[in-house]
Design a protein around this motif. Structure first.
Motif, mmCIF file in Angstrom:
data_model
loop_
_atom_site.group_PDB
_atom_site.id
_atom_site.type_symbol
_atom_site.label_atom_id
_atom_site.label_comp_id
_atom_site.label_asym_id
_atom_site.label_seq_id
_atom_site.Cartn_x
_atom_site.Cartn_y
_atom_site.Cartn_z
ATOM 1 N N PRO A 1 147.469 34.566 -5.871
ATOM 2 C CA PRO A 1 147.691 34.030 -4.523
ATOM 3 C C PRO A 1 148.044 35.133 -3.522
ATOM 4 N N GLY A 2 147.378 35.112 -2.370
ATOM 5 C CA GLY A 2 147.638 36.085 -1.314
ATOM 6 C C GLY A 2 146.989 37.433 -1.517
ATOM 7 N N PHE A 3 146.234 37.611 -2.604
ATOM 8 C CA PHE A 3 145.681 38.931 -2.903
ATOM 9 C C PHE A 3 144.738 39.415 -1.795
ATOM 10 N N TYR A 4 143.967 38.513 -1.216
ATOM 11 C CA TYR A 4 142.952 38.921 -0.241
ATOM 12 C C TYR A 4 143.483 39.035 1.185
ATOM 13 N N ASP A 5 144.788 38.887 1.376
ATOM 14 C CA ASP A 5 145.354 39.087 2.715
ATOM 15 C C ASP A 5 145.055 40.519 3.175
ATOM 16 N N GLY A 6 144.441 40.643 4.352
ATOM 17 C CA GLY A 6 144.114 41.964 4.889
ATOM 18 C C GLY A 6 142.730 42.451 4.545
ATOM 19 N N VAL A 7 141.970 41.682 3.750
ATOM 20 C CA VAL A 7 140.600 42.070 3.399
ATOM 21 C C VAL A 7 139.649 41.518 4.455
ATOM 22 N N GLU A 8 138.830 42.386 5.023
ATOM 23 C CA GLU A 8 137.896 41.973 6.069
ATOM 24 C C GLU A 8 136.469 42.259 5.632
ATOM 25 N N ASP A 9 135.525 41.494 6.163
ATOM 26 C CA ASP A 9 134.112 41.745 5.897
ATOM 27 C C ASP A 9 133.630 42.944 6.698
ATOM 28 N N LEU A 10 132.568 43.563 6.218
ATOM 29 C CA LEU A 10 131.972 44.693 6.919
ATOM 30 C C LEU A 10 131.370 44.240 8.253
ATOM 31 N N PRO A 11 131.338 45.134 9.248
ATOM 32 C CA PRO A 11 130.568 44.831 10.459
ATOM 33 C C PRO A 11 129.110 44.549 10.099
ATOM 34 N N ALA A 12 128.482 43.653 10.830
ATOM 35 C CA ALA A 12 127.122 43.221 10.491
ATOM 36 C C ALA A 12 126.127 44.378 10.442
ATOM 37 N N ALA B 1 150.219 46.000 -21.461
ATOM 38 C CA ALA B 1 148.945 46.162 -20.747
ATOM 39 C C ALA B 1 149.136 47.124 -19.577
ATOM 40 N N LYS B 2 148.069 47.837 -19.276
ATOM 41 C CA LYS B 2 147.999 48.682 -18.084
ATOM 42 C C LYS B 2 146.838 48.184 -17.230
ATOM 43 N N LEU B 3 147.031 48.183 -15.921
ATOM 44 C CA LEU B 3 145.947 47.784 -15.042
ATOM 45 C C LEU B 3 146.052 48.491 -13.697
ATOM 46 N N THR B 4 144.948 48.507 -12.993
ATOM 47 C CA THR B 4 144.919 49.074 -11.647
ATOM 48 C C THR B 4 144.221 48.114 -10.700
ATOM 49 N N PHE B 5 144.731 48.053 -9.489
ATOM 50 C CA PHE B 5 144.081 47.362 -8.390
ATOM 51 C C PHE B 5 143.543 48.418 -7.433
ATOM 52 N N ARG B 6 142.304 48.283 -7.014
ATOM 53 C CA ARG B 6 141.759 49.086 -5.929
ATOM 54 C C ARG B 6 141.783 48.227 -4.666
ATOM 55 N N LEU B 7 142.356 48.774 -3.609
ATOM 56 C CA LEU B 7 142.617 48.007 -2.397
ATOM 57 C C LEU B 7 141.688 48.422 -1.266
ATOM 58 N N VAL B 8 141.447 47.494 -0.350
ATOM 59 C CA VAL B 8 140.594 47.773 0.809
ATOM 60 C C VAL B 8 141.267 47.232 2.061
ATOM 61 N N GLY B 9 140.689 47.622 3.201
ATOM 62 C CA GLY B 9 141.135 47.071 4.477
ATOM 63 C C GLY B 9 142.621 47.273 4.720
ATOM 64 N N LYS B 10 143.306 46.183 5.053
ATOM 65 C CA LYS B 10 144.728 46.247 5.393
ATOM 66 C C LYS B 10 145.613 45.669 4.290
ATOM 67 N N GLN B 11 145.103 45.621 3.066
ATOM 68 C CA GLN B 11 145.945 45.166 1.963
ATOM 69 C C GLN B 11 147.167 46.060 1.828
ATOM 70 N N ASP B 12 148.317 45.446 1.648
ATOM 71 C CA ASP B 12 149.587 46.156 1.522
ATOM 72 C C ASP B 12 149.880 46.375 0.035
ATOM 73 N N PRO B 13 149.974 47.624 -0.431
ATOM 74 C CA PRO B 13 150.206 47.871 -1.862
ATOM 75 C C PRO B 13 151.454 47.180 -2.395
ATOM 76 N N ILE B 14 152.529 47.175 -1.609
ATOM 77 C CA ILE B 14 153.769 46.551 -2.077
ATOM 78 C C ILE B 14 153.588 45.040 -2.213
ATOM 79 N N LYS B 15 152.923 44.406 -1.240
ATOM 80 C CA LYS B 15 152.695 42.966 -1.313
ATOM 81 C C LYS B 15 151.776 42.612 -2.484
ATOM 82 N N VAL B 16 150.750 43.448 -2.721
ATOM 83 C CA VAL B 16 149.861 43.201 -3.860
ATOM 84 C C VAL B 16 150.630 43.310 -5.170
ATOM 85 N N ARG B 17 151.456 44.346 -5.280
ATOM 86 C CA ARG B 17 152.251 44.520 -6.496
ATOM 87 C C ARG B 17 153.177 43.326 -6.721
ATOM 88 N N ASP B 18 153.872 42.916 -5.660
ATOM 89 C CA ASP B 18 154.822 41.807 -5.788
ATOM 90 C C ASP B 18 154.102 40.493 -6.108
#
Length: 463
Positions: free
Chosen positions: A254-265, A332-349
């Motif tokens: 939940p909330g993972f995609y906050d700050g993710v935007e589509d590419l300009p056309a 387990a170990k995992l990584t998230f790759r972030l884009v746009g305005k995703q906040d690393p702290i919010k994604v982690r939490d």
């Protein structure tokens, strides 16, 4: 007859002195500057000293500077006009293991002929990043030789710890803001779209790295006695991991995609025109079907969309033979790759909250992670981007593309945060350069036209 322009004269000088440029590159490639192994510390110093001495021969005020780890080279030169560029690269290289897979010794550079007749430079560091650094140095050398000065001010920052996480560079940048002040940063640690198409990387994904442990019983249990009744943390961990993605390929936190935007056309149309296919991209690694978000282009999946990948899972008995045990904990170990305005702290939490919500009674979880780094993107209408793109197009006689990188270069974030600089990421590496692998190479064409490209870019940025 029309007199040739200064840029044309400098390009001619590049062509005439290519053999000498290769000699200087080979001298740097011969130094085994492996930063991850302390046994090679003196070689890292030697590489820094060689590079600084070379820059002084073309009028730079260059010094080898301490960082708390391997030293950095800082070199400054004035220019004919006021704008100043900060160029970043690294002189350190990866270890060479497995050595027996190298066709020739990794620190004895050579020119090899490929099956198609093209020439390539083979050595550790040929592409990553000594060859790329020297494309810029040689462009500066040619400008100085022909015109007596650079068309704009230039500062070089070449570090020696990129391959071990740039551990001391962030503090170095913060402590040396005045020395590193500039109008734009130039980074040459990226690649071409293909061997004939130049590219500017306009976005980098951010990253969050997490490790977590699920704990159940206070000791490992006999599965015949406790099986069916006791919580099994490996089962729990598997369910948690499975819950991270939905059937549509989207990440289900939940909330993972906050700050993710589509590419300009218009950018999306450019990317469609690149026609990146699963056959071309996945075929060479033995795969055929993308598994990302449904309805997205493959190039979006690997460049401009966020990801979640499990990097390792373990627990219980993993030795030879069997052992009828229910483990008390699983990891387990995992990584998230972030884009746009995703906040690393919010994604982690959000991730941690998602995991906790999946846990049954009697299970607990511990997390071991970092703050991470945000994604970075250049403004699409940035004037220096248009100038650099036009310069590359002129050199390669093919429209330079703007692409996103699925990787992360955290120091670019430091340039933005500490120095207020956007970074142009222009590189000439190719997918088959075997970076970090035995028999690393850098096409001679990439080296030669890379120098010519930087000549044009410096001229364009100064205009």
């Amino acid at each position: 007859m029309t007199a040739s322009s200064p840029v044309d004269q400098v390009l001619s000088a590049v062509d005439a002195s290519l053999d000498q440029s290769l000699e200087r590159l080979f001298a740097l490639l011969r130094i085994p500057s492996i930063s991850t192994d302390s046994a090679y510390a003196e070689h890292c110093v030697a590489a820094a000293e060689l590079l600084a001495a070379d820059l002084r021969t073309i009028g730079f005020d260059a010094a080898v500077r301490p960082t708390g780890g391997h030293p950095a080279v800082v070199a400054k030169s004035g220019g004919a006009t006021a704008p100043r560029a900060l160029f970043y690269g690294h002189y350190d290289v990866q270890p060479v293991d497995p050595l027996d897979l190298w066709e020739t010794p990794p620190f004895e550079p050579r020119i090899a002929t490929a099956p198609d007749g093209s020439k390539r430079i083979v050595a550790r560091g040929a592409c990553d990043d000594k060859g790329q650094v020297m494309t810029f140095v040689e462009a500066c050398r040619a400008w100085k030789a022909v015109t007596g000065s650079l068309p704009m001010g230039v500062t070089l920052l070449v570090e020696g710890e990129e391959e071990c996480g740039s551990r001391h560079l962030f503090d170095f940048v913060k402590a040396n803001k005045a020395d590193l002040a500039a109008d734009v940063a130039l980074v040459c640690d990226t690649g071409m779209w293909d061997k004939d198409t130049p590219a500017i990387t306009t976005s980098l994904r951010g990253i969050v790295s997490e490790e977590f442990k699920v704990v159940a019983a206070n000791r490992d249990l006999h599965s015949g006695i406790y099986g069916g009744a006791a919580a099994n943390p490996i089962h729990v961990l598997s369910k948690v991991v499975a819950s991270l993605h939905g059937a549509d390929g989207r990440i289900a936190i939940p909330g993972f995609y906050d700050g993710v935007e589509d590419l300009p056309a218009d950018i999306l149309e450019d990317w469609k025109g690149l026609n990146l296919t699963a056959k071309d991209f996945l075929g060479p690694i033995g795969l055929s079907e993308p598994i990302g978000e449904k309805g997205r282009l493959l190039i979006e999946m690997v460049s401009s969309r966020p990801t979640c990948d499990i990097n390792g899972m373990w627990g219980g008995y993993t030795g030879e033979g069997g052992k009828t045990v229910i483990a008390s904990e699983a990891w387990a170990k995992l990584t998230f790759r972030l884009v746009g305005k995703q906040d690393p702290i919010k994604v982690r939490d959000a991730f941690r909250a998602h995991v906790r919500a999946q846990l049954p009674a009697d299970c607990t979880v511990e997390f071991f992670g970092s703050r991470g780094s945000p994604a970075l993107a250049l403004p699409w209408d940035m004037p220096v981007l248009a100038k650099a793109r036009a310069a590359l197009t002129a050199e390669w006689d093919r429209k330079a593309v703007t692409i996103g990188s699925g990787g992360s270069i955290p120091i670019v974030g430091a340039f933005k945060d500490e120095l207020g600089l956007d970074s142009l990421l222009v590189g000439f590496g190719l997918e088959d350069d075997r970076v970090h692998s035995p028999n690393e190479k850098y096409d001679l064409k990439s080296f030669h036209k890379g120098i010519r490209s930087w000549v044009r870019i410096l001229g364009a940025l100064a205009a």
